[in-house]
Structures are given as C-alpha cells and as structure tokens.
Design a protein around this motif. Structure first.
Motif, short mmCIF file in Angstrom:
data_model
loop_
_atom_site.label_atom_id
_atom_site.label_comp_id
_atom_site.label_asym_id
_atom_site.label_seq_id
_atom_site.Cartn_x
_atom_site.Cartn_y
_atom_site.Cartn_z
N LEU A 56 0.82 -1.21 0.00
CA LEU A 56 0.00 0.00 0.00
C LEU A 56 0.85 1.26 0.00
O LEU A 56 0.47 2.29 -0.55
CB LEU A 56 -0.92 0.00 1.22
CG LEU A 56 -2.11 -0.97 1.20
CD1 LEU A 56 -2.82 -0.99 2.54
CD2 LEU A 56 -3.09 -0.59 0.09
N LEU A 57 2.01 1.18 0.63
CA LEU A 57 2.92 2.32 0.68
C LEU A 57 3.69 2.51 -0.63
O LEU A 57 4.42 3.48 -0.79
CB LEU A 57 3.91 2.15 1.83
CG LEU A 57 3.32 2.18 3.24
CD1 LEU A 57 4.40 1.88 4.28
CD2 LEU A 57 2.66 3.53 3.53
N GLY A 58 3.53 1.57 -1.54
CA GLY A 58 4.17 1.67 -2.84
C GLY A 58 5.66 1.37 -2.83
O GLY A 58 6.39 1.81 -3.71
N VAL A 59 6.11 0.60 -1.85
CA VAL A 59 7.53 0.27 -1.75
C VAL A 59 7.96 -0.67 -2.87
O VAL A 59 9.10 -0.64 -3.31
CB VAL A 59 7.84 -0.33 -0.36
CG1 VAL A 59 9.30 -0.77 -0.26
CG2 VAL A 59 7.52 0.67 0.74
N PHE A 60 7.06 -1.53 -3.32
CA PHE A 60 7.37 -2.47 -4.39
C PHE A 60 6.15 -2.59 -5.30
O PHE A 60 5.03 -2.25 -4.90
CB PHE A 60 7.77 -3.84 -3.85
CG PHE A 60 6.80 -4.41 -2.84
CD1 PHE A 60 5.63 -5.04 -3.23
CD2 PHE A 60 7.07 -4.28 -1.48
CE1 PHE A 60 4.75 -5.54 -2.29
CE2 PHE A 60 6.19 -4.79 -0.53
CZ PHE A 60 5.02 -5.42 -0.95
N PRO A 61 6.32 -3.06 -6.53
CA PRO A 61 5.20 -3.20 -7.46
C PRO A 61 4.14 -4.16 -6.92
O PRO A 61 4.45 -5.13 -6.24
CB PRO A 61 5.85 -3.76 -8.73
CG PRO A 61 7.29 -3.42 -8.61
CD PRO A 61 7.61 -3.43 -7.15
N ALA A 62 2.89 -3.85 -7.24
CA ALA A 62 1.79 -4.70 -6.78
C ALA A 62 1.88 -6.07 -7.41
O ALA A 62 2.16 -6.21 -8.60
CB ALA A 62 0.45 -4.04 -7.13
N GLY A 63 1.66 -7.08 -6.62
CA GLY A 63 1.70 -8.45 -7.12
C GLY A 63 1.37 -9.41 -6.00
O GLY A 63 1.39 -9.03 -4.82
N PRO A 64 1.08 -10.66 -6.32
CA PRO A 64 0.69 -11.63 -5.30
C PRO A 64 1.89 -12.16 -4.52
O PRO A 64 3.00 -12.24 -5.04
CB PRO A 64 0.03 -12.75 -6.11
CG PRO A 64 0.76 -12.71 -7.43
CD PRO A 64 1.05 -11.26 -7.68
N ALA A 65 1.65 -12.52 -3.27
CA ALA A 65 2.65 -13.19 -2.45
C ALA A 65 2.19 -14.61 -2.18
O ALA A 65 0.99 -14.87 -2.02
CB ALA A 65 2.83 -12.44 -1.12
N LEU A 66 3.12 -15.54 -2.15
CA LEU A 66 2.79 -16.92 -1.84
C LEU A 66 4.01 -17.59 -1.20
O LEU A 66 5.15 -17.20 -1.44
CB LEU A 66 2.33 -17.69 -3.08
CG LEU A 66 3.30 -17.91 -4.25
CD1 LEU A 66 2.76 -18.99 -5.16
CD2 LEU A 66 3.47 -16.63 -5.08
N GLY A 67 3.73 -18.58 -0.35
CA GLY A 67 4.80 -19.31 0.31
C GLY A 67 4.79 -19.11 1.82
O GLY A 67 4.32 -18.09 2.33
N ILE A 68 5.36 -20.07 2.51
CA ILE A 68 5.36 -20.06 3.97
C ILE A 68 6.72 -19.57 4.51
O ILE A 68 7.13 -19.90 5.63
CB ILE A 68 5.01 -21.46 4.51
CG1 ILE A 68 4.41 -21.38 5.91
CG2 ILE A 68 6.22 -22.40 4.44
CD1 ILE A 68 3.75 -22.67 6.37
N SER A 69 7.38 -18.73 3.72
CA SER A 69 8.68 -18.20 4.12
C SER A 69 8.57 -17.36 5.39
O SER A 69 9.54 -17.30 6.17
CB SER A 69 9.28 -17.36 3.00
OG SER A 69 9.48 -18.12 1.83
N GLY A 70 7.45 -16.69 5.61
CA GLY A 70 7.29 -15.91 6.84
C GLY A 70 7.42 -16.78 8.07
O GLY A 70 8.04 -16.38 9.06
#
Length: 216
Positions: A115-129
């Motif tokens: 939302l802050l526009g730090v990176f291009p909009a796109g989906p996130a996936l994966g259990i890396s968090g």
C-alpha cells in the motif's frame, strides 16, 4: 527418524499437497495455476473475485502455495528441521499460535508495504514468513548454538545468522523490488517476536510471567 509432531506433519502434507495441485492445474507450472488467483495474497484494492483480487482468506491460504520446487523445498526443510523441534518443546496448542502469528504478520506487513508503494503490486505466496519466524525463535532461545551454513559451509552462531538474514531481507526489500516478498520475511519475524513476548507477558502485553521458562 523420530516421529514428527502433529502440526509439523500436517503442515508438510498441506504444503506438498497444495504444490501437487498447483502443478496439475497449472499444466506443470505451479505459478500458472488458477489456485494462485484464488489463494495467493493479492494487494488490497486489486479487483476480481477469484481472479487476481484481494480476498480476506488469502491472509492464511497464501502460505500453502509456492512458486517452484526450490521455494517449497527450503521452506519445508525449515518447517521440518526447526518447526518439529519447537513444537515438541512448546506443545501443539502453542505451536499453532506461533504458526498463525507468523503467517498473519507476514501477510499483513507485505500488504502494508504494498500500500505504501515500496514495491510493485503483485501476489505473495509461500510459507517463508513462518520459516523466518522459526529462525528468529531459535535464535532467541539458543543464541549461541552453532549452525552450519550450506553456502559457504562454515559454522555460525544462531544469533548472528538471524541478524544477517534480517538485514539482508531489509536491504533486498528496499533495493530489489518485485519477485520476492522480502518484507513478508521480516513480518514473519515480527509475528514470532510478538507472540513469544505475549507468552512471557512482556511489554506491550503486560508484566512478565516467569512460569513460561521454555520461551526465552
């Protein structure tokens, strides 16, 4: 091989099963699966129902999907190696709380920086968090334990490895936008730190509860 504790075992089955479904429905390419449209974490404000738009359940379901086998392998390896150990120590109920805290915090931080526009909009996936959250928890509980890196094959104390990986995630997130959800990794660490402080009763959750000795 010791028997895996239940949550760790179920997580590994879920991650493997979801990846197989991605391959089947994506014509051999997991990233092209329609499951990504429905279950990956899309930016807030994106449009479409089940077609590249944000939906509330994606804050949890995105963790089950992965872009490729290498992505899945390293995350599953961390869940198996550190998750099984911590679940055995903490117990099932507390480990479920930990998993949810890491996954939700990782997703929320990713959405916030999007939302802050730090990176291009796109989906996130994966259990890396969760993988990063497990590393932080291990580093807090066993800071001086020596771990052996794969590349390069040198030993390093857990506390230093955590600091290096957190610093790299921050640097890459600010300087290499797109492709990898670096801020989600930091969000997973944040979720791990907060839930462990909650268990102990540390600020901002109140006075310390000294009875919880297994959470340092």
């Amino acid at each position: 091989m010791p028997r895996l504790p239940p949550v760790t075992l179920y997580l590994l089955w879920i991650l493997t099963g979801a990846f197989v479904l991605q391959l089947v429905t994506g014509g051999g390419n997991a990233a092209n699966s329609p499951l990504v449209d429905w279950l990956a974490l899309w930016p807030v404000g994106s449009e479409g129902f089940g077609g590249g738009g944000f939906l509330p359940w994606q804050l949890v379901t995105y963790a089950a999907l992965h872009g490729n086998f290498i992505h899945l392998f390293f995350n599953a390896f961390m869940v198996w190696m550190l998750g099984a150990m911590l679940e055995s120590q903490w117990g099932t109920r507390r480990y479920i709380q930990f998993v949810l805290a890491c996954v939700l915090a990782a997703g929320a931080v990713h959405l916030l920086f999007g939302l802050l526009g730090v990176f291009p909009a796109g989906p996130a996936l994966g259990i890396s968090g969760l993988a990063y959250g497990l590393l932080l928890a291990y580093g807090l509980m066993y800071p001086n334990q020596q771990l052996m890196l794969v590349i390069p094959p040198v030993p390093i104390k857990a506390k230093y490895l955590v600091m290096i990986l957190a610093g790299l995630a921050l640097f890459m997130g600010l300087n290499s936008p797109g492709g990898v959800a670096h801020f989600a990794h930091l969000g997973g660490m944040l979720g791990a730190w907060l839930v462990m402080r909650y268990w102990r009763g540390d600020p901002p959750f109140g006075k310390r509860r000294p009875t919880l000795r297994s959470v340092r």
